[in-house]
Design a protein around this motif. Sequence first.
Motif, PDB file in Angstrom:
ATOM      1  N   ARG A 159       0.819  -1.213   0.000  1.00 12.13           N
ATOM      2  CA  ARG A 159       0.000   0.000   0.000  1.00 12.13           C
ATOM      3  C   ARG A 159       0.851   1.260   0.000  1.00 12.13           C
ATOM      4  N   LEU A 160       2.070   1.150   0.492  1.00  9.14           N
ATOM      5  CA  LEU A 160       2.954   2.318   0.529  1.00  9.14           C
ATOM      6  C   LEU A 160       3.720   2.520  -0.774  1.00  9.14           C
ATOM      7  N   GLN A 161       3.773   1.500  -1.615  1.00  6.37           N
ATOM      8  CA  GLN A 161       4.614   1.570  -2.805  1.00  6.37           C
ATOM      9  C   GLN A 161       4.346   2.796  -3.677  1.00  6.37           C
ATOM     10  N   PRO A 162       3.072   3.128  -3.997  1.00  8.39           N
ATOM     11  CA  PRO A 162       2.834   4.326  -4.814  1.00  8.39           C
ATOM     12  C   PRO A 162       3.300   5.614  -4.125  1.00  8.39           C
ATOM     13  N   LEU A 163       3.217   5.641  -2.793  1.00  4.90           N
ATOM     14  CA  LEU A 163       3.619   6.844  -2.060  1.00  4.90           C
ATOM     15  C   LEU A 163       5.130   6.990  -2.001  1.00  4.90           C
ATOM     16  N   ALA A 164       5.854   5.895  -2.186  1.00  5.68           N
ATOM     17  CA  ALA A 164       7.314   5.918  -2.090  1.00  5.68           C
ATOM     18  C   ALA A 164       7.977   6.442  -3.362  1.00  5.68           C
ATOM     19  N   ALA A 165       7.188   6.680  -4.410  1.00  6.96           N
ATOM     20  CA  ALA A 165       7.749   7.201  -5.663  1.00  6.96           C
ATOM     21  C   ALA A 165       8.295   8.612  -5.439  1.00  6.96           C
ATOM     22  N   ASP A 166       9.369   8.952  -6.149  1.00  6.95           N
ATOM     23  CA  ASP A 166      10.027  10.252  -5.982  1.00  6.95           C
ATOM     24  C   ASP A 166       9.073  11.428  -6.184  1.00  6.95           C
ATOM     25  N   THR A 167       8.069  11.246  -7.036  1.00  6.55           N
ATOM     26  CA  THR A 167       7.160  12.347  -7.370  1.00  6.55           C
ATOM     27  C   THR A 167       6.085  12.575  -6.310  1.00  6.55           C
ATOM     28  N   ASN A 168       5.968  11.650  -5.361  1.00 11.53           N
ATOM     29  CA  ASN A 168       4.934  11.806  -4.335  1.00 11.53           C
ATOM     30  C   ASN A 168       5.447  12.688  -3.197  1.00 11.53           C
ATOM     31  N   PRO A 169       4.656  13.676  -2.758  1.00  8.53           N
ATOM     32  CA  PRO A 169       5.106  14.571  -1.677  1.00  8.53           C
ATOM     33  C   PRO A 169       5.436  13.839  -0.378  1.00  8.53           C
ATOM     34  N   TYR A 170       4.856  12.666  -0.172  1.00  5.29           N
ATOM     35  CA  TYR A 170       5.069  11.923   1.068  1.00  5.29           C
ATOM     36  C   TYR A 170       6.132  10.833   0.928  1.00  5.29           C
ATOM     37  N   HIS A 171       6.929  10.875  -0.135  1.00  6.91           N
ATOM     38  CA  HIS A 171       7.803   9.737  -0.417  1.00  6.91           C
ATOM     39  C   HIS A 171       8.790   9.427   0.718  1.00  6.91           C
TER      40      HIS A 171
END
Length: 221
Positions: A159-171
């Motif tokens: 579930r965290l994988q999309p948030l860990a992308a460099d472009t995500n503010p919460y990475h």
Amino acid sequence: MVDIFDEVSEDLRHERAVALAKRYGGYLIAAMVLVLVGVGAQQAYSSYQAKQAEKAATQYLALTQAADQQGGQLTPDQAVQTAQDLNKFAASAPEGYKTVANLRAAGLYAAAGKLDQANALWTGVAQDGGADKLLRDLATLLWAQHALGAVPDTDIQARLQPLAADTNPYHSLAREIQALTYLHQGNAGLAKALFTELASDPTAPAGVRERAQGMLAQLNG
């Protein structure tokens, strides 16, 4: 001859225009009326939305004022009661206030030790296609923070994988939790790699960098 043909063509165009106007004029007028009605309706709806948003803001502040004033001094019962009141408010609130109210209620449930209720709300916000993406991602992040040790690490990582992308503010925050799940799995190597990355990441919040450095100091013993 050319002039005569031009005049005849002009007359024919004029006759066709008149015929079309007679034939479709009613439809054109109706369409214009619909456009004007639509503009008026849009203005009325915008005014209605503004009034609803103002009303929602007043209700939300009234519900959370006591909790804000008491800060961390709320008793579990008070936190649960406020969370329940926010749930009721969210049921009929405009989309933005609905999302914020559910996030606030989830935090209150978590503070009162009611993690099942909190997790249900965080998951609901995360899956709400009508909610702002930043708030959906925040809900996922908050869920993951509280799911550590209670939910399979692989589920949290997925579930965290999309948030860990460099472009995500919460990475950086997402990667910090991922590193903790690796530690929980006993995979110190992956955890150290992520903490090392976070400790030197200039885009990460200062708190994340400091915690990463502290974890590295412990892991490197």
